[in-house]
Design an enzyme around this catalytic site. Structure first.
Site, mmCIF file in Angstrom:
data_model
loop_
_atom_site.group_PDB
_atom_site.id
_atom_site.type_symbol
_atom_site.label_atom_id
_atom_site.label_comp_id
_atom_site.label_asym_id
_atom_site.label_seq_id
_atom_site.Cartn_x
_atom_site.Cartn_y
_atom_site.Cartn_z
ATOM 1 N N CYS A 246 0.828 -1.007 0.109
ATOM 2 C CA CYS A 246 -0.078 0.024 0.092
ATOM 3 C C CYS A 246 1.042 1.278 -0.068
ATOM 4 C CB CYS A 246 -0.701 -0.070 1.168
ATOM 5 S SG CYS A 246 -2.076 -1.289 1.124
ATOM 6 N N THR A 247 2.035 1.285 -0.480
ATOM 7 C CA THR A 247 2.978 2.386 -0.603
ATOM 8 C C THR A 247 3.666 2.423 -1.894
ATOM 9 O OG1 THR A 247 4.695 1.111 0.512
ATOM 10 C CG2 THR A 247 3.379 2.285 2.080
#
Length: 288
Positions: A246-247
């Site tokens: 999620c980055t």
């Protein structure tokens, strides 16, 4: 136009209506460039949001310094994401002087769907609730509604009673073991894992020289898809997470699609790290 200042380490999804997002850059070790703060903060800044520890890299961010600079240059709300910090070292929200501190329960051995939101009392009292339901109402009529006091104002509907009891038990467990003991054990695991992995000349460890906690994030040279490594490790009984975590902005910074991330907790052992390393060797033989 409002301005939101946030950091490169956090989740990449930001929604806003006319808000301008700015990020603090990081270097090749995943360390935030704090010297840039003075040029980013101003009187129009509305929210300063930073994670205490990077979930993708394990880098411990200097939130104390960030908060101090934000207080000096803005009147913004300061929100700290402590999901990756709360399980690994002692927190003191009074000392930090943040406006909000949040973390999820499942990182602390509690069930998914639980968590903690700390907020300064005067701010919570001034903000409106974000959704409605039972228990949050003091009085209600067709003409007017008044809200209950804290914390009920923000706890609409039926609570997750079982999950919250389990979260309390998990926190009790952490306190019984001792946060300092947990931190010492996990740091020893992290140091050992990094050393063993770097003995392999085809391993790239990200944020290798930064102050970190909880995780080691790495890739195998010649292996383009981290999930392939994860599947081989899974078959050997070694659980890791793979992908962009999620980055995606961090992955773009390193020009990669994702990493293999091994996470450490109080129950992990050095023998398990040895199994991880053996699995990595097998994955390299099969995939490179």
């Amino acid at each position: 136009m409002s301005t939101i200042r946030t950091l490169f380490h956090g989740s990449c999804c930001v929604r806003g209506q006319g808000a301008k997002l700015r990020v603090i850059p990081m270097d090749e070790n995943g360390v935030l460039q704090i010297g840039e703060l003075d040029t980013l903060f101003n009187e129009r800044t509305k929210v300063v949001s930073v994670n205490h520890v990077s979930n993708a890299l394990g880098v411990v961010n200097p939130v104390e310094e960030i908060i101090a600079k934000a207080r000096k240059n803005t009147s913004a709300y300061i929100v700290i994401d402590g999901a990756q910090a709360a399980p690994h070292f002692t927190l003191d929200v009074q000392k930090l002087d943040c406006d909000f501190y949040v973390f999820s329960g499942h990182k602390m051995y509690a069930p998914m769907g639980t968590g903690i939101l700390y907020g300064k009392q005067q701010i919570l009292e001034s903000l409106p609730p974000f959704h409605g339901g039972g228990e949050m109402i003091a009085t209600c009529s067709f003409e007017r509604t008044t809200y209950a006091g804290l914390p009920f104002k923000y706890e609409a509907g039926t609570p997750n009673v079982g999950g919250n009891i389990a979260l309390g038990a998990a926190i009790d467990f952490i306190e019984q073991v001792g946060q300092e003991n947990i931190q010492q054990h996990e740091n020893a695991l992290l140091e050992y894992a990094q050393r063993k992995l770097l003995e392999l000349d085809y391993i790239k460890v990200y944020a290798e020289k930064a102050v970190r906690t909880g995780v080691v994030s790495f890739n195998l040279e010649g292996v383009g898809i981290s999930s392939d490594v994860g599947m081989i490790l899974d078959k050997m009984g070694v659980a890791v997470r793979t992908g962009h975590h999620c980055t995606q902005p961090i992955m773009s910074f390193f020009n990669i699609a994702g990493t293999v991330r091994a996470s450490f907790a109080v129950y992990n052992t050095f023998e398990e790290i040895d199994l991880l390393v053996e699995g990595v060797k097998k994955a390299h033989r099969m995939l490179a």
